[in-house]
Design a protein around this motif. Structure first.
Motif, mmCIF file in Angstrom:
data_model
loop_
_atom_site.group_PDB
_atom_site.id
_atom_site.type_symbol
_atom_site.label_atom_id
_atom_site.label_comp_id
_atom_site.label_asym_id
_atom_site.label_seq_id
_atom_site.Cartn_x
_atom_site.Cartn_y
_atom_site.Cartn_z
ATOM 1 N N ASN A 26 2.966 -0.801 3.703
ATOM 2 C CA ASN A 26 2.536 -2.038 4.372
ATOM 3 C C ASN A 26 2.098 -3.068 3.335
ATOM 4 O OD1 ASN A 26 2.856 -0.840 6.925
ATOM 5 N ND2 ASN A 26 0.832 0.071 6.789
ATOM 6 N N PRO A 27 2.480 -4.319 3.537
ATOM 7 C CA PRO A 27 1.996 -5.359 2.612
ATOM 8 C C PRO A 27 0.502 -5.580 2.801
ATOM 9 C CG PRO A 27 3.291 -6.334 4.380
ATOM 10 C CD PRO A 27 3.373 -4.850 4.554
ATOM 11 N N ALA A 28 -0.195 -5.857 1.699
ATOM 12 C CA ALA A 28 -1.643 -6.082 1.751
ATOM 13 C C ALA A 28 -1.989 -7.334 0.963
ATOM 14 C CB ALA A 28 -2.370 -4.874 1.182
ATOM 15 N N LEU A 29 -2.978 -8.073 1.434
ATOM 16 C CA LEU A 29 -3.494 -9.274 0.776
ATOM 17 C C LEU A 29 -4.995 -9.126 0.602
ATOM 18 C CD1 LEU A 29 -1.663 -12.040 2.840
ATOM 19 C CD2 LEU A 29 -1.091 -11.269 0.552
ATOM 20 N N SER A 30 -5.508 -9.614 -0.527
ATOM 21 C CA SER A 30 -6.950 -9.539 -0.775
ATOM 22 C C SER A 30 -7.361 -10.623 -1.755
ATOM 23 C CB SER A 30 -7.316 -8.168 -1.327
ATOM 24 O OG SER A 30 -8.691 -8.118 -1.629
ATOM 25 N N CYS B 210 0.836 -1.204 0.000
ATOM 26 C CA CYS B 210 0.000 0.000 0.000
ATOM 27 C C CYS B 210 0.875 1.260 0.000
ATOM 28 C CB CYS B 210 -0.966 -0.012 1.179
ATOM 29 S SG CYS B 210 -0.204 0.284 2.764
ATOM 30 N N ASP B 211 0.228 2.401 -0.074
ATOM 31 C CA ASP B 211 0.956 3.682 -0.131
ATOM 32 C C ASP B 211 1.809 3.929 1.109
ATOM 33 O OD1 ASP B 211 -0.155 4.180 -2.591
ATOM 34 O OD2 ASP B 211 -1.837 5.341 -1.768
ATOM 35 N N ILE C 48 -7.631 -1.922 -7.554
ATOM 36 C CA ILE C 48 -8.055 -1.068 -8.655
ATOM 37 C C ILE C 48 -7.611 0.352 -8.331
ATOM 38 C CG2 ILE C 48 -10.011 -0.156 -9.925
ATOM 39 C CD1 ILE C 48 -11.476 -2.775 -9.256
ATOM 40 N N CYS C 49 -6.733 0.889 -9.156
ATOM 41 C CA CYS C 49 -6.232 2.251 -8.946
ATOM 42 C C CYS C 49 -6.802 3.163 -10.004
ATOM 43 C CB CYS C 49 -4.714 2.269 -9.026
ATOM 44 S SG CYS C 49 -3.923 1.381 -7.700
#
Length: 50
Positions: A38-42, A34-35, A47-48
């Motif tokens: 931090n690592p993110a999982l989904s 993320c900005d 969608i940017c």
């Protein structure tokens, strides 16, 4: 005269019932940073709209 269920038919029925409740394939996991760094999982893609 009725046939008694054999061990094989009982075991096969049990396995079929067990497999019916389980998912057949895994869905993809999307991973990004993320900005804030931090690592993110989904289970959905990021969608940017920038």
């Amino acid at each position: 005269m009725e046939r008694k269920p054999t061990f094989f038919s009982i075991a096969a029925s049990s396995m079929l019932l067990f497999l019916q409740g389980r998912p057949l394939h895994a869905s993809p996991i999307y991973r990004w940073v993320c900005d804030n760094g931090n690592p993110a999982l989904s289970d959905r893609p990021l969608i940017c709209d920038k």
